[in-house]
Design a protein around this motif. Structure first.
Motif, PDB file in Angstrom:
ATOM      1  N   VAL A 161     -26.605  -1.966  61.151  1.00  0.00           N
ATOM      2  CA  VAL A 161     -27.443  -1.473  60.364  1.00  0.00           C
ATOM      3  C   VAL A 161     -29.111  -2.271  60.664  1.00  0.00           C
ATOM      4  CG1 VAL A 161     -27.667  -3.801  58.822  1.00  0.00           C
ATOM      5  CG2 VAL A 161     -28.282  -1.946  57.723  1.00  0.00           C
ATOM      6  N   GLY A 162     -29.169  -3.469  60.987  1.00  0.00           N
ATOM      7  CA  GLY A 162     -30.389  -3.997  61.632  1.00  0.00           C
ATOM      8  C   GLY A 162     -30.798  -3.111  62.493  1.00  0.00           C
ATOM      9  N   ARG A 163     -30.719  -2.065  63.198  1.00  0.00           N
ATOM     10  CA  ARG A 163     -31.177  -1.056  63.771  1.00  0.00           C
ATOM     11  C   ARG A 163     -32.179  -0.755  63.761  1.00  0.00           C
ATOM     12  NH1 ARG A 163     -30.986   1.442  68.703  1.00  0.00           N
ATOM     13  NH2 ARG A 163     -30.039   3.963  67.953  1.00  0.00           N
ATOM     14  N   TYR A 164     -32.194  -0.275  61.727  1.00  0.00           N
ATOM     15  CA  TYR A 164     -33.230   0.498  61.012  1.00  0.00           C
ATOM     16  C   TYR A 164     -34.150  -0.087  59.901  1.00  0.00           C
ATOM     17  CZ  TYR A 164     -29.621   4.049  62.755  1.00  0.00           C
ATOM     18  OH  TYR A 164     -28.276   4.471  63.598  1.00  0.00           O
ATOM     19  N   MET A 165     -33.729  -1.093  60.790  1.00  0.00           N
ATOM     20  CA  MET A 165     -35.173  -1.976  59.811  1.00  0.00           C
ATOM     21  C   MET A 165     -35.902  -3.367  60.608  1.00  0.00           C
ATOM     22  SD  MET A 165     -32.811  -4.241  57.178  1.00  0.00           S
ATOM     23  CE  MET A 165     -31.920  -2.167  56.823  1.00  0.00           C
ATOM     24  N   PRO A 166     -37.195  -3.774  60.170  1.00  0.00           N
ATOM     25  CA  PRO A 166     -37.820  -4.797  61.197  1.00  0.00           C
ATOM     26  C   PRO A 166     -36.713  -6.215  60.743  1.00  0.00           C
ATOM     27  CG  PRO A 166     -39.167  -4.210  59.571  1.00  0.00           C
ATOM     28  CD  PRO A 166     -38.283  -3.268  59.564  1.00  0.00           C
ATOM     29  N   ARG A 167     -37.602  -7.113  61.730  1.00  0.00           N
ATOM     30  CA  ARG A 167     -36.616  -8.617  61.411  1.00  0.00           C
ATOM     31  C   ARG A 167     -37.194  -8.925  59.684  1.00  0.00           C
ATOM     32  NH1 ARG A 167     -37.531 -10.308  66.053  1.00  0.00           N
ATOM     33  NH2 ARG A 167     -36.113  -9.564  67.087  1.00  0.00           N
ATOM     34  N   ILE A 168     -36.568  -9.881  59.123  1.00  0.00           N
ATOM     35  CA  ILE A 168     -36.997 -10.553  58.510  1.00  0.00           C
ATOM     36  C   ILE A 168     -38.280 -12.066  58.998  1.00  0.00           C
ATOM     37  CG2 ILE A 168     -35.472 -11.536  57.486  1.00  0.00           C
ATOM     38  CD1 ILE A 168     -36.128 -10.975  55.039  1.00  0.00           C
ATOM     39  N   ARG A 169     -38.810 -11.864  58.058  1.00  0.00           N
ATOM     40  CA  ARG A 169     -39.888 -13.605  58.536  1.00  0.00           C
ATOM     41  C   ARG A 169     -39.075 -14.144  58.306  1.00  0.00           C
ATOM     42  NH1 ARG A 169     -45.538 -12.296  55.382  1.00  0.00           N
ATOM     43  NH2 ARG A 169     -45.467 -13.833  56.104  1.00  0.00           N
ATOM     44  N   GLU A 170     -38.953 -15.290  58.321  1.00  0.00           N
ATOM     45  CA  GLU A 170     -38.015 -16.875  58.367  1.00  0.00           C
ATOM     46  C   GLU A 170     -38.476 -17.384  56.775  1.00  0.00           C
ATOM     47  OE1 GLU A 170     -38.219 -19.274  60.751  1.00  0.00           O
ATOM     48  OE2 GLU A 170     -35.818 -19.922  60.255  1.00  0.00           O
ATOM     49  N   ALA A 171     -39.412 -17.119  56.675  1.00  0.00           N
ATOM     50  CA  ALA A 171     -39.675 -17.754  55.316  1.00  0.00           C
ATOM     51  C   ALA A 171     -39.929 -16.511  54.487  1.00  0.00           C
ATOM     52  CB  ALA A 171     -41.531 -18.186  55.344  1.00  0.00           C
ATOM     53  N   ARG A 172     -39.712 -15.303  53.890  1.00  0.00           N
ATOM     54  CA  ARG A 172     -39.141 -14.733  53.390  1.00  0.00           C
ATOM     55  C   ARG A 172     -37.360 -14.272  52.683  1.00  0.00           C
ATOM     56  NH1 ARG A 172     -41.547 -12.323  49.506  1.00  0.00           N
ATOM     57  NH2 ARG A 172     -43.559 -10.910  49.970  1.00  0.00           N
ATOM     58  N   TYR A 173     -37.015 -14.703  54.080  1.00  0.00           N
ATOM     59  CA  TYR A 173     -35.478 -15.021  54.157  1.00  0.00           C
ATOM     60  C   TYR A 173     -35.429 -15.999  52.854  1.00  0.00           C
ATOM     61  CZ  TYR A 173     -30.199 -14.795  54.979  1.00  0.00           C
ATOM     62  OH  TYR A 173     -29.352 -14.660  55.220  1.00  0.00           O
ATOM     63  N   LEU A 174     -35.786 -16.592  53.458  1.00  0.00           N
ATOM     64  CA  LEU A 174     -35.482 -18.281  52.896  1.00  0.00           C
ATOM     65  C   LEU A 174     -36.105 -17.780  51.466  1.00  0.00           C
ATOM     66  CD1 LEU A 174     -34.307 -20.896  53.034  1.00  0.00           C
ATOM     67  CD2 LEU A 174     -36.958 -21.773  53.593  1.00  0.00           C
ATOM     68  N   ALA A 175     -37.257 -17.401  51.119  1.00  0.00           N
ATOM     69  CA  ALA A 175     -37.721 -17.274  49.312  1.00  0.00           C
ATOM     70  C   ALA A 175     -37.142 -16.217  48.169  1.00  0.00           C
ATOM     71  CB  ALA A 175     -39.354 -17.017  49.392  1.00  0.00           C
ATOM     72  N   LEU A 176     -36.587 -15.293  49.513  1.00  0.00           N
ATOM     73  CA  LEU A 176     -35.874 -14.615  48.607  1.00  0.00           C
ATOM     74  C   LEU A 176     -34.454 -14.927  48.614  1.00  0.00           C
ATOM     75  CD1 LEU A 176     -35.917 -11.060  50.768  1.00  0.00           C
ATOM     76  CD2 LEU A 176     -36.526 -11.356  47.801  1.00  0.00           C
ATOM     77  N   SER A 177     -33.923 -15.668  48.959  1.00  0.00           N
ATOM     78  CA  SER A 177     -32.142 -16.309  48.983  1.00  0.00           C
ATOM     79  C   SER A 177     -32.490 -16.812  47.909  1.00  0.00           C
ATOM     80  CB  SER A 177     -31.862 -16.679  50.648  1.00  0.00           C
ATOM     81  OG  SER A 177     -31.710 -16.090  51.448  1.00  0.00           O
ATOM     82  N   TRP A 178     -33.191 -17.477  48.135  1.00  0.00           N
ATOM     83  CA  TRP A 178     -33.110 -18.947  46.897  1.00  0.00           C
ATOM     84  C   TRP A 178     -33.919 -18.717  45.294  1.00  0.00           C
ATOM     85  CZ3 TRP A 178     -31.569 -24.376  46.438  1.00  0.00           C
ATOM     86  CH2 TRP A 178     -30.616 -24.381  48.192  1.00  0.00           C
ATOM     87  N   LYS A 179     -34.968 -17.717  45.153  1.00  0.00           N
ATOM     88  CA  LYS A 179     -35.207 -17.789  44.475  1.00  0.00           C
ATOM     89  C   LYS A 179     -34.689 -15.794  43.493  1.00  0.00           C
ATOM     90  CE  LYS A 179     -39.909 -18.473  45.057  1.00  0.00           C
ATOM     91  NZ  LYS A 179     -41.150 -18.152  45.562  1.00  0.00           N
ATOM     92  N   LEU A 180     -34.297 -15.268  44.121  1.00  0.00           N
ATOM     93  CA  LEU A 180     -33.398 -13.921  43.824  1.00  0.00           C
ATOM     94  C   LEU A 180     -31.705 -14.359  44.055  1.00  0.00           C
ATOM     95  CD1 LEU A 180     -34.139 -10.655  43.264  1.00  0.00           C
ATOM     96  CD2 LEU A 180     -33.518 -10.119  45.383  1.00  0.00           C
ATOM     97  N   GLY A 181     -31.283 -14.142  45.407  1.00  0.00           N
ATOM     98  CA  GLY A 181     -29.828 -14.900  45.503  1.00  0.00           C
ATOM     99  C   GLY A 181     -29.247 -15.519  44.660  1.00  0.00           C
ATOM    100  N   ILE A 182     -29.876 -16.827  44.099  1.00  0.00           N
ATOM    101  CA  ILE A 182     -29.119 -17.783  43.873  1.00  0.00           C
ATOM    102  C   ILE A 182     -28.964 -17.623  42.742  1.00  0.00           C
ATOM    103  CG2 ILE A 182     -28.946 -20.263  43.271  1.00  0.00           C
ATOM    104  CD1 ILE A 182     -30.136 -20.764  46.037  1.00  0.00           C
ATOM    105  N   SER A 183     -30.058 -16.809  41.815  1.00  0.00           N
ATOM    106  CA  SER A 183     -29.735 -16.533  40.864  1.00  0.00           C
ATOM    107  C   SER A 183     -28.982 -15.557  40.338  1.00  0.00           C
ATOM    108  CB  SER A 183     -31.256 -16.177  39.963  1.00  0.00           C
ATOM    109  OG  SER A 183     -32.141 -17.004  41.203  1.00  0.00           O
ATOM    110  N   LEU A 184     -29.360 -14.286  41.103  1.00  0.00           N
ATOM    111  CA  LEU A 184     -27.716 -13.418  41.090  1.00  0.00           C
ATOM    112  C   LEU A 184     -26.659 -14.331  41.119  1.00  0.00           C
ATOM    113  CD1 LEU A 184     -29.514 -10.609  42.847  1.00  0.00           C
ATOM    114  CD2 LEU A 184     -29.116 -10.582  40.632  1.00  0.00           C
ATOM    115  N   ALA A 185     -26.432 -15.015  42.545  1.00  0.00           N
ATOM    116  CA  ALA A 185     -24.612 -15.438  42.358  1.00  0.00           C
ATOM    117  C   ALA A 185     -24.919 -16.617  41.248  1.00  0.00           C
ATOM    118  CB  ALA A 185     -25.281 -16.067  44.002  1.00  0.00           C
ATOM    119  N   LEU A 186     -25.415 -17.062  40.506  1.00  0.00           N
ATOM    120  CA  LEU A 186     -25.751 -17.493  39.355  1.00  0.00           C
ATOM    121  C   LEU A 186     -24.606 -16.643  38.530  1.00  0.00           C
ATOM    122  CD1 LEU A 186     -27.381 -20.839  39.120  1.00  0.00           C
ATOM    123  CD2 LEU A 186     -24.817 -20.510  39.321  1.00  0.00           C
ATOM    124  N   ALA A 187     -25.865 -15.273  38.163  1.00  0.00           N
ATOM    125  CA  ALA A 187     -24.711 -14.404  37.279  1.00  0.00           C
ATOM    126  C   ALA A 187     -24.000 -13.675  37.498  1.00  0.00           C
ATOM    127  CB  ALA A 187     -26.253 -13.545  37.126  1.00  0.00           C
TER     128      ALA A 187
END
Lengths: 171, 686, 299
Positions: C259-285
């Protein structure tokens, strides 16, 4: 029983030896990872004592915690690789006292209290996990919830402290 | 028959099998880079080689075209980094010194590769494989003082400033182009030499200091509140001076002058105990050297009741003067010594890193970390080949950057005068990434100088040829961007399309047009693409820029606007807003689409022909919009020969932006930012 | 006996994955390619960087391999075909994979190279991003199964696979697993275009072979975990249990690899922000929703 004792002694020895390595090495990363492996050995001791959940938890948590600690040690030390021959120790007297008192306290804690009779049979691993869950959500719930809240507060506070200098700079 | 880079060992048994395996599964590192190879029409993807991003993982070094002189040292370093057995495949490279002779010099065809495979299978091991040596590989050991990074000596000895024993540090030998490429910088690991301690003044001492009961590092000379906790500052009852010279300065970020260290013994009064500025526990009655670090012991100002274990030497390092000017050794803190108030419960020698690093420059995240200098290039995957980018990293944030071209600044003329055809050829080969544009530029300038007017068809064909190169160049950029950002589908597809377009005629381009348009749509719509590029490498309107970089910020200029030929073909300048890397990507995609239309409208492609000039003299200037921006060339003809030439290139303008776009960026973002500028190091004239 | 079978299938799986990876990265499909590549790596010089931390340099790849093997130990391939059915299997998987981080830090620090060192510490940052998103979806899975044992987790999905029962958890877990295995677009520690190989950059020869093998084992372990937790493990009609496990694990691994072949690498800070702001909320839900469903509708 004897096999268990041998393993227990082995991992106990490993824990102590890695603990000594923490102070014997000049490299911050080695020091942090030696502490990690010391803690892992303690986790293995839990496993030997058939406390499966606690052992696995210990092994898991320490890996991440000590790695995070390692990066802070590298960030804040000069010569984190320990390649220089420079002696970085300080406050030796205080450390000796603190270490001595700590050791004494630990020994007293081992010998003085009444630990009750030795448990000869251990509940099964499934049962242990269930018991632990009931304990956490029953009698000890208040303690764990307040501990959790305290940690959360500490995390928020630590973040605040970390942010302040930056805000000052931007003024 | 063995290869020059054979591994030591007799060729028998299992080694034969291993050699055969290597021959079947070749991994290649391309010099100067895959983008240059593609521009020269070499199809690496089709050759069943695995092209890798680091020489450490390669067993074949493919040298494409002649190695520019500026890259020879870096090439030697790259070759030395490849594990043996290693082979060299030269494609039209000529003399490749200091590399050993190429094992195979054949075009990258089936036959050439078969040759390479045969050579490796037969000669991967040799009983007496020699060492590879080149001047660039020699490592020189120099000696530097841990406290005074400015002291660098060729021989071991003591620091003239503090008397400390100098520590060895490895550097590359003089005069070579730096450990470029993937030279994993061996000396970049924090080691004491790199972490030279630039001496720090903890000059909080002196009587009458106020300090916070909670934050001993907060020292003020007037009563007030603690900036950290707001508590009232208390007067430090007992102020002691103690010397610990543990600065945590770093060679690369110690901008402030080191204080004057001369004569710091004379002031010290007291009973004459000597101690080491670094190791206060070292105390001696007589002057001498510290047994731990060899530093000269300094006289303690006053002996305190602490006794041994707490010496109070004066560091004598007026490092980063914090509150006062130390050059005059004013009375406050002795002579720029390190004095600090003693607070109950805090050991006097406690080293507070907060205190030590608070005056040093900080990166945007506010964290103080060691700075390391890391070279990227000239053969770094995802950066333009030939560009050496040196980033000073603070953690993974770029604190400073320096971009230099190792292949630019070649003389336009190879003698006092040149034949017109030779001049055009020379300029075209000088710029391997956009040779057609520069050929067109040279022809146009000569035509102006000679007063020749090309006919309508020639002008159309030439314009279309430049547009074709623009498509190829932008596709090349997309392929490089794909490689850098791990968007491998893009790298493969754009690279293949570039090769297909680059030499194609109008009909050939028309057949590829659909695929190219689909590619450019798909790139812009790819997941994570916006997130990756938005707000990266933003360039304001005041910074000078050229080409797509200029036009992606909502304005800009294009040398094609005034051209009647292009106007006839329906040219209109394309512009994008935003000024960031995403806008540049979109603009390049727009330009690809427009160039496809222009070529279709022109209906013909003709590579610029050298104008027929007859013994004329004159001067002329021409401007052309190369894929990277506006280039202009002035030539002077005398008797039909070029006698003077002067070239301005877009990369000359854009390379100055590197510092702006990388400043305080995360490493990955900084590299994307540099890539988004589409620099061609060959164009650098300065 | 089952240990031997699991190890042999692991070897076969790793080889199949290597074939798939070459196809995804270099674009040519060759069934014998990885075998030649492995043999070639054996014959190459195994260089040692100057001033390296030799102990870490040597131990990094080995620890990585051990961590992967430990994780594999709790993945059931068929009823009874598991190395050890721990009562705390799901937690043990986490514990084992936590050492991937330690191994990468060692491998990054060891060779004394700037690229590798940055890559190693970068993975620590990446860990902060994915760690919670591995653990929290597993919590919801264990809630349904009322057990941490992987065998019982599979058994609990007999009626309905977890991918349908808790689709949000599935997505979060797969993304986090790709972060853990540093697969593109989350390949920050060995980003070719940014760090020229990162942690792998200084490894050559046999050591590199071990490192690559360990990586394959880890990807397989994570694909196995995904199958066990969300895709019903060995459950499935018609085919024997082991075949279902094999098909599902390879399919998941192939999907994660390509799957990674079809998109650029994510920026580290963005990954961190997404994981915590979005990911953890969704995981709790997700945990909340699963809790409600488990109480209200017993499936």
């Amino acid at each position: 029983m004897t096999v268990q004792m041998i393993f227990l002694a082995f991992f106990g020895g490993a824990a102590v030896w890695f603990g000594v390595v923490v102070f014997r090495t000049h490299s911050m990363v080695r020091s942090a990872l030696a502490l990690l492996f010391s803690q892992t050995a303690i986790g293995a001791m839990f496993l030997v004592m058939q406390a499966e959940f606690l052992g696995v938890l210990q092994i898991m948590m320490m890996a991440t915690e000590m790695s995070v600690m390692a990066i802070f040690m590298v960030m804040f030390m000069m010569d984190p690789g320990g390649m220089g021959k420079m002696d970085m120790t300080h406050q030796k007297r205080l450390s000796l006292w603190a270490g001595g008192i700590g050791l004494l306290a630990a020994l007293l804690l081992v010998w003085l209290p009444d630990w009750g009779p030795v448990a000869l049979s251990v509940p099964g691993a499934h049962e242990q996990a269930a018991d632990l869950g009931r304990e956490l959500l029953g009698r000890s719930m208040f303690i764990f919830q307040s501990a959790g809240l305290t940690i959360l507060t500490a995390m928020v506070a630590a973040t605040m402290v970390a942010i302040v200098p930056n805000a000052e700079q931007s003024k | 028959m063995t290869i020059a880079g054979a591994r030591e060992g007799a060729m028998y048994g299992i080694r034969r099998a291993v050699a055969a395996a290597m021959a079947r599964d070749l991994t290649a590192f391309v010099l100067p880079g895959p983008s240059v190879a593609r521009s020269m029409g070499i199809d690496l993807a089709n050759a069943h080689l695995r092209v890798v991003g680091t020489p450490r993982h390669a067993d074949v070094l493919i040298v494409v075209g002649p190695i520019p002189d500026g890259l020879r040292d870096a090439a030697a370093v790259t070759y030395a980094q490849m594990p043996r057995p290693r082979a060299i495949l030269a494609l039209g490279a000529g003399d490749i010194a200091p590399l050993p002779d190429a094992d195979v010099s054949a075009p990258l065809t089936r036959a050439g590769l078969a040759d390479l495979r045969r050579v490796i299978a037969a000669g991967a091991f040799r009983a007496d494989s020699g060492e590879f040596n080149a001047p660039a590989l020699e490592v020189r050991v120099e000696y530097t003082c841990p406290m005074h990074p400015e002291i660098v000596r060729d021989a071991p000895g003591d620091c003239p400033k503090c008397g400390m024993t100098l520590v060895p540090r490895e550097t590359a030998s003089d005069g070579h182009g730096g450990h470029g490429g993937h030279d994993m910088p061996r000396e970049d690991r924090p080691n004491p030499a790199d972490h030279a301690h630039a001496g720090h003044a903890h000059d909080a001492g002196g009587s009458g200091a106020y300090t916070c009961p909670m934050h001993p590092e907060v020292i003020s000379y007037a009563p007030g509140k603690c900036p950290k906790c707001g508590m009232n500052l208390a007067k430090a009852e007992e102020v002691e001076s103690h010397g610990h010279g543990h600065g945590h300065g770093h060679a690369s970020h110690a901008p402030s002058a080191h204080g004057d260290h001369a004569g710091h013994d004379d002031k010290a009064g007291g009973s004459g105990a000597y101690s080491c500025p670094m190791h206060p526990e070292v105390i001696s009655d007589a002057p001498g050297k510290c047994p731990k670090c060899g530093m000269n012991l300094v006289k303690a100002e006053e002996v305190e009741s602490h006794g041994p274990g707490h010496g109070h030497g004066h560091g004598g390092h007026g490092g980063h003067g914090k509150q006062q000017d130390h050059s005059g050794h004013d009375g406050h803190a002795g002579h720029g010594g390190h004095s600090k108030a003693t607070i109950d419960g805090i050991e006097p020698h406690f080293m507070s890193m907060v205190e030590m690093t608070k005056d040093q420059p900080r990166s945007s995240d506010g964290l103080q970390m060691d700075w390391i200098k890391v070279p990227f290039g000239p053969f770094f995957p995802g950066l333009p080949a030939g560009l050496r980018l040196t980033l000073t990293l603070d953690g993974d944030t770029v604190a400073a950057s320096d971009a230099t071209s190792l292949v630019g600044a070649t003389d336009l003329m190879d003698g006092p005068q040149m034949r017109v055809a030779d001049f055009v050829e020379r300029l075209a080969t000088m710029m391997p990434l956009s040779s057609v544009s520069y050929r067109a530029l040279a022809c146009a300038a000569i035509e102006v100088a000679a007063g020749v007017e090309p006919d309508h068809d020639a002008r159309r064909g030439r314009a279309a040829a430049v547009e074709r190169e623009r498509i190829a160049s932008h596709l090349n950029w997309l392929a490089e961007f794909g490689l850098q950002s791990g968007f491998l589908w893009l790298a493969a597809r754009a690279g293949a399309l570039q090769l297909a377009v680059q030499g194609a005629d109008v009909a050939g381009i028309a057949t590829q047009a659909g695929a190219i348009r689909r590619l450019s749509r798909r790139v812009q719509a790819a997941p994570l693409m916006r997130m990756r590029l938005r707000r990266i490498a933003r360039i304001g309107n005041d910074a000078p820029a050229s080409g797509p970089v200029d036009r992606a910020r909502g304005g800009g200029s294009d040398a094609r606007t005034g051209d009647p030929t292009l106007k006839d073909l329906g040219f209109e300048m394309r512009v994008r807003n935003g000024g960031d890397a995403l806008a540049r990507l979109r603009l390049r995609c727009d330009e690809i689409a427009q160039s496809l239309d222009l070529i279709a409208a022109a209906g013909m492609i003709a590579v610029p022909q050298v104008p027929d000039v007859d013994r004329v003299s004159g001067e002329g200037e021409a401007r052309i919009e190369t894929p990277r921006g506006t280039a202009s060339l002035r030539v002077k003809l005398a008797n039909g020969k070029v006698v003077e030439a002067d070239l301005d290139t877009p990369t000359d303008v854009n390379i100055a932006l590197v510092e702006t776009v990388t400043a305080q960026q995360e490493l990955g973002d900084a590299l994307s930012a540099v890539a988004s500028l589409d620099l061609s190091p060959w164009e650098v004239r300065g | 006996m089952s240990i031997l079978v699991v190890l042999l299938s692991l070897a076969a799986g790793a080889y199949a994955l290597a074939v798939i990876e070459r196809w995804a990265v270099h674009g040519h499909l060759s069934l014998t390619g990885p075998a030649w590549a492995a043999l070639a790596l054996m014959g190459r010089e195994s260089l040692l960087a100057r001033k390296s931390d030799r102990l870490f340099f040597e131990l990094g790849p080995v620890l990585l391999l051990v961590a992967g093997l430990m994780a594999v130990a709790v993945i059931p391939l068929a009823p009874g075909l598991i190395i050890t059915d721990l009562a705390t299997g799901a937690l043990f998987l986490n514990a084992a994979l936590a050492y991937v981080l330690v191994a990468l830090i060692m491998a990054g620090w060891g060779p004394n190279g700037a690229y590798a060192m940055i890559a190693g510490w970068r993975f620590l940052g990446q860990f902060i991003a994915y760690a919670m998103l591995i653990v929290m979806p597993i919590t919801a899975v264990a809630m349904r199964a009322e057990s941490l044992s992987t065998v019982e987790i599979v058994a609990s999905q007999a009626q309905l696979w977890n991918v349908l029962y808790q689709p949000m958890g599935f997505v979060l877990f797969v993304v986090a697993a790709m972060g853990l295995a540093w697969l593109p677009p989350l390949d920050l520690p060995d980003a070719t275009g940014e760090l020229a190989g990162g942690v792998e950059a200084e490894y050559t020869g046999v050591r590199l072979a071990v490192l690559r093998l360990a990586r394959m084992v880890i990807i397989l372990a994570l694909a196995g975990a995904t199958v066990t937790f969300y895709l019903g493990g060995w459950l499935g009609p018609w085919l024997p249990a082991w075949a279902w496990s094999a098909i599902k694990i390879l399919a998941v691994a192939a999907a994660m690899l390509s799957v990674g072949r079809y998109m650029p690498r994510i920026r580290e800070a963005r990954y961190l922000a997404l994981s915590w702001k979005l990911g953890i909320s969704l995981a709790l839900a997700n945990i909340f929703v699963v809790g409600v469903i488990a109480l209200v509708v017993p499936i």
